[in-house]
Design a protein around this motif. Structure first.
Motif, PDB file in Angstrom:
ATOM      1  N   PHE A 147     -10.480  20.809-138.144  1.00 50.64           N
ATOM      2  CA  PHE A 147      -9.122  21.186-138.526  1.00 50.64           C
ATOM      3  C   PHE A 147      -8.371  21.809-137.357  1.00 50.64           C
ATOM      4  N   SER A 148      -9.081  22.568-136.530  1.00 53.62           N
ATOM      5  CA  SER A 148      -8.435  23.252-135.416  1.00 53.62           C
ATOM      6  C   SER A 148      -7.909  22.287-134.359  1.00 53.62           C
ATOM      7  N   LYS A 149      -8.363  21.029-134.415  1.00 47.17           N
ATOM      8  CA  LYS A 149      -7.933  20.045-133.422  1.00 47.17           C
ATOM      9  C   LYS A 149      -7.068  18.950-134.029  1.00 47.17           C
ATOM     10  N   LEU A 150      -6.616  19.158-135.263  1.00 46.53           N
ATOM     11  CA  LEU A 150      -5.722  18.183-135.893  1.00 46.53           C
ATOM     12  C   LEU A 150      -4.294  18.439-135.419  1.00 46.53           C
ATOM     13  N   ASN A 151      -3.896  17.714-134.397  1.00 46.67           N
ATOM     14  CA  ASN A 151      -2.531  17.839-133.884  1.00 46.67           C
ATOM     15  C   ASN A 151      -2.087  16.519-133.283  1.00 46.67           C
ATOM     16  N   ASN A 152      -0.809  16.388-133.066  1.00 44.69           N
ATOM     17  CA  ASN A 152      -0.251  15.116-132.610  1.00 44.69           C
ATOM     18  C   ASN A 152      -0.684  14.735-131.198  1.00 44.69           C
ATOM     19  N   SER A 153      -1.168  15.697-130.425  1.00 43.43           N
ATOM     20  CA  SER A 153      -1.570  15.405-129.052  1.00 43.43           C
ATOM     21  C   SER A 153      -3.058  15.117-128.927  1.00 43.43           C
ATOM     22  N   ASN A 154      -3.793  15.183-130.035  1.00 40.30           N
ATOM     23  CA  ASN A 154      -5.216  14.861-129.998  1.00 40.30           C
ATOM     24  C   ASN A 154      -5.402  13.416-129.524  1.00 40.30           C
ATOM     25  N   ARG A 155      -6.219  13.231-128.491  1.00 38.75           N
ATOM     26  CA  ARG A 155      -6.343  11.901-127.875  1.00 38.75           C
ATOM     27  C   ARG A 155      -6.874  10.865-128.849  1.00 38.75           C
ATOM     28  N   THR A 156      -7.832  11.208-129.683  1.00 36.31           N
ATOM     29  CA  THR A 156      -8.375  10.246-130.649  1.00 36.31           C
ATOM     30  C   THR A 156      -7.308   9.835-131.654  1.00 36.31           C
ATOM     31  N   ILE A 157      -6.519  10.794-132.133  1.00 34.91           N
ATOM     32  CA  ILE A 157      -5.439  10.477-133.068  1.00 34.91           C
ATOM     33  C   ILE A 157      -4.401   9.589-132.401  1.00 34.91           C
ATOM     34  N   LYS A 158      -4.052   9.905-131.171  1.00 32.78           N
ATOM     35  CA  LYS A 158      -3.044   9.104-130.461  1.00 32.78           C
ATOM     36  C   LYS A 158      -3.522   7.672-130.249  1.00 32.78           C
ATOM     37  N   ASP A 159      -4.780   7.522-129.833  1.00 35.79           N
ATOM     38  CA  ASP A 159      -5.306   6.177-129.580  1.00 35.79           C
ATOM     39  C   ASP A 159      -5.396   5.369-130.875  1.00 35.79           C
ATOM     40  N   ALA A 160      -5.904   5.997-131.941  1.00 39.84           N
ATOM     41  CA  ALA A 160      -6.037   5.288-133.215  1.00 39.84           C
ATOM     42  C   ALA A 160      -4.672   4.942-133.786  1.00 39.84           C
ATOM     43  N   ALA A 161      -3.722   5.861-133.670  1.00 41.96           N
ATOM     44  CA  ALA A 161      -2.372   5.620-134.198  1.00 41.96           C
ATOM     45  C   ALA A 161      -1.728   4.425-133.506  1.00 41.96           C
ATOM     46  N   GLU A 162      -1.935   4.316-132.225  1.00 42.03           N
ATOM     47  CA  GLU A 162      -1.355   3.194-131.483  1.00 42.03           C
ATOM     48  C   GLU A 162      -1.921   1.863-131.971  1.00 42.03           C
ATOM     49  N   VAL A 163      -3.206   1.842-132.226  1.00 42.17           N
ATOM     50  CA  VAL A 163      -3.851   0.594-132.667  1.00 42.17           C
ATOM     51  C   VAL A 163      -3.360   0.179-134.046  1.00 42.17           C
ATOM     52  N   ILE A 164      -3.223   1.128-134.979  1.00 45.98           N
ATOM     53  CA  ILE A 164      -2.841   0.761-136.351  1.00 45.98           C
ATOM     54  C   ILE A 164      -1.319   0.712-136.547  1.00 45.98           C
ATOM     55  N   GLY A 165      -0.570   1.011-135.507  1.00 45.46           N
ATOM     56  CA  GLY A 165       0.880   0.893-135.605  1.00 45.46           C
ATOM     57  C   GLY A 165       1.564   2.035-136.325  1.00 45.46           C
ATOM     58  N   ARG A 166       0.977   3.224-136.242  1.00 45.16           N
ATOM     59  CA  ARG A 166       1.565   4.434-136.824  1.00 45.16           C
ATOM     60  C   ARG A 166       1.810   5.447-135.710  1.00 45.16           C
ATOM     61  N   SER A 167       2.687   6.377-135.971  1.00 43.61           N
ATOM     62  CA  SER A 167       2.892   7.448-135.006  1.00 43.61           C
ATOM     63  C   SER A 167       1.753   8.455-135.131  1.00 43.61           C
ATOM     64  N   PRO A 168       1.431   9.176-134.048  1.00 45.07           N
ATOM     65  CA  PRO A 168       0.411  10.225-134.166  1.00 45.07           C
ATOM     66  C   PRO A 168       0.742  11.246-135.250  1.00 45.07           C
ATOM     67  N   ALA A 169       2.029  11.563-135.399  1.00 46.55           N
ATOM     68  CA  ALA A 169       2.431  12.533-136.432  1.00 46.55           C
ATOM     69  C   ALA A 169       2.145  11.999-137.830  1.00 46.55           C
ATOM     70  N   ALA A 170       2.409  10.711-138.034  1.00 50.25           N
ATOM     71  CA  ALA A 170       2.171  10.114-139.354  1.00 50.25           C
ATOM     72  C   ALA A 170       0.680  10.061-139.659  1.00 50.25           C
ATOM     73  N   LEU A 171      -0.122   9.713-138.664  1.00 53.46           N
ATOM     74  CA  LEU A 171      -1.569   9.646-138.883  1.00 53.46           C
ATOM     75  C   LEU A 171      -2.127  11.043-139.135  1.00 53.46           C
ATOM     76  N   LYS A 172      -1.666  12.019-138.364  1.00 50.34           N
ATOM     77  CA  LYS A 172      -2.132  13.389-138.587  1.00 50.34           C
ATOM     78  C   LYS A 172      -1.771  13.856-139.995  1.00 50.34           C
ATOM     79  N   MET A 173      -0.557  13.544-140.446  1.00 52.99           N
ATOM     80  CA  MET A 173      -0.127  13.951-141.779  1.00 52.99           C
ATOM     81  C   MET A 173      -0.985  13.297-142.865  1.00 52.99           C
ATOM     82  N   LYS A 174      -1.320  12.030-142.679  1.00 54.17           N
ATOM     83  CA  LYS A 174      -2.163  11.351-143.671  1.00 54.17           C
ATOM     84  C   LYS A 174      -3.555  11.978-143.696  1.00 54.17           C
TER      85      LYS A 174
END
Length: 253
Positions: free
Chosen positions: A24-51
């Motif tokens: 939970f402490s690393k759930l943020n829009n700048s997290n590299r794993t979130i950013k990379d995954a969001a790019e692949v699935i066509g979502r913004s990092p903010a949207a993926l983090k929110m989901k």
């Protein structure tokens, strides 16, 4: 991407897998794993983090801490994915990585194993992937800290199976609720049945230790934690049935 675009099954599988492995402490829009995954699935990092945060509202262990998930963002498909893969952890890890095409669980998948002419089988790759997912999920649940000492040196903490891996069925092997994060000393003591954890999360030390060893180190390291409670994880609380298995079949009475 249009605002309000419905989430697909594949996108939700990725989101749930990331919910399991990112603290939970690393759930943020700048997290590299979130950013990379969001790019692949066509979502913004903010949207993926929110989901990912939405999915916390379905987690009884998260809600038991007194925190509140984002119920407003929960859909019928969210619930279906959560229910399906809470019973199929190996499937979750395998499918999420196949969708994203990235090592979400720090898995570098070797082509060969030992013999340079023998390719690894799908079952071997899936098993290694499940082990990686299990380790990362347990580390995330305990925020990287040993549940007895709070010690957090990465090289010294081990994601220990409560019900031993070799007797687990497929639905149990990668289940984060079958894990405790322990430093190397307590991992060994737990694995050898010198201690156990009761369903109320109280540590119990074996009479084998109490009756046979009275040196200072044993008093400090083992007898000293008898009757205390482990640190409860942020999610994936230890499964009571798996604790009962350890108590009955591994613990030395």
């Amino acid at each position: 991407m249009a605002r309000g675009k419905p989430w697909t099954r594949e996108e939700l599988i990725v989101a749930y897998a990331l919910y399991c492995v990112i603290p939970f402490s690393k759930l943020n829009n700048s997290n590299r794993t979130i950013k990379d995954a969001a790019e692949v699935i066509g979502r913004s990092p903010a949207a993926l983090k929110m989901k990912i945060c939405n999915l916390a509202a379905l987690d009884p262990d998260f809600l038991a801490t007194g925190r509140v998930g984002l119920w407003g963002g929960i859909s019928k498909l969210d619930r279906e994915i959560y229910e399906e893969f809470s019973k199929d952890w190996e499937g979750l890890s395998t499918k999420a990585e196949s969708i994203v095409g990235l090592p979400l669980f720090d898995l570098t998948e070797p082509v060969y194993n030992g013999d340079p002419h023998r390719k690894k089988s799908y079952a071997e790759i899936a098993d290694k992937q499940a082990r990686k997912f299990f380790r990362k999920s347990v580390i995330s649940a305990y925020e990287g800290r040993c549940c007895i000492t709070g010690q957090s040196i990465p090289q010294m903490v081990i994601a220990s199976h409560i019900k031993p891996y070799y007797v687990c069925d497929k639905s149990e092997r990668a289940n984060p609720a079958n894990g405790l994060l322990l430093n190397a000393f307590y991992d060994r003591a737990f694995d050898q049945g010198l201690m156990t954890v009761l369903p109320d999360l109280t540590i119990q030390v074996s009479n084998y230790v109490k009756d046979g060893y009275d040196d200072q180190n044993t008093r400090d390291w083992l007898l000293g934690v008898d009757g205390t409670k482990i640190i409860r994880p942020k999610r994936f609380a230890p499964n009571r049935d798996m604790l009962a298995y350890h108590n009955e079949f591994v613990f030395l009475r």
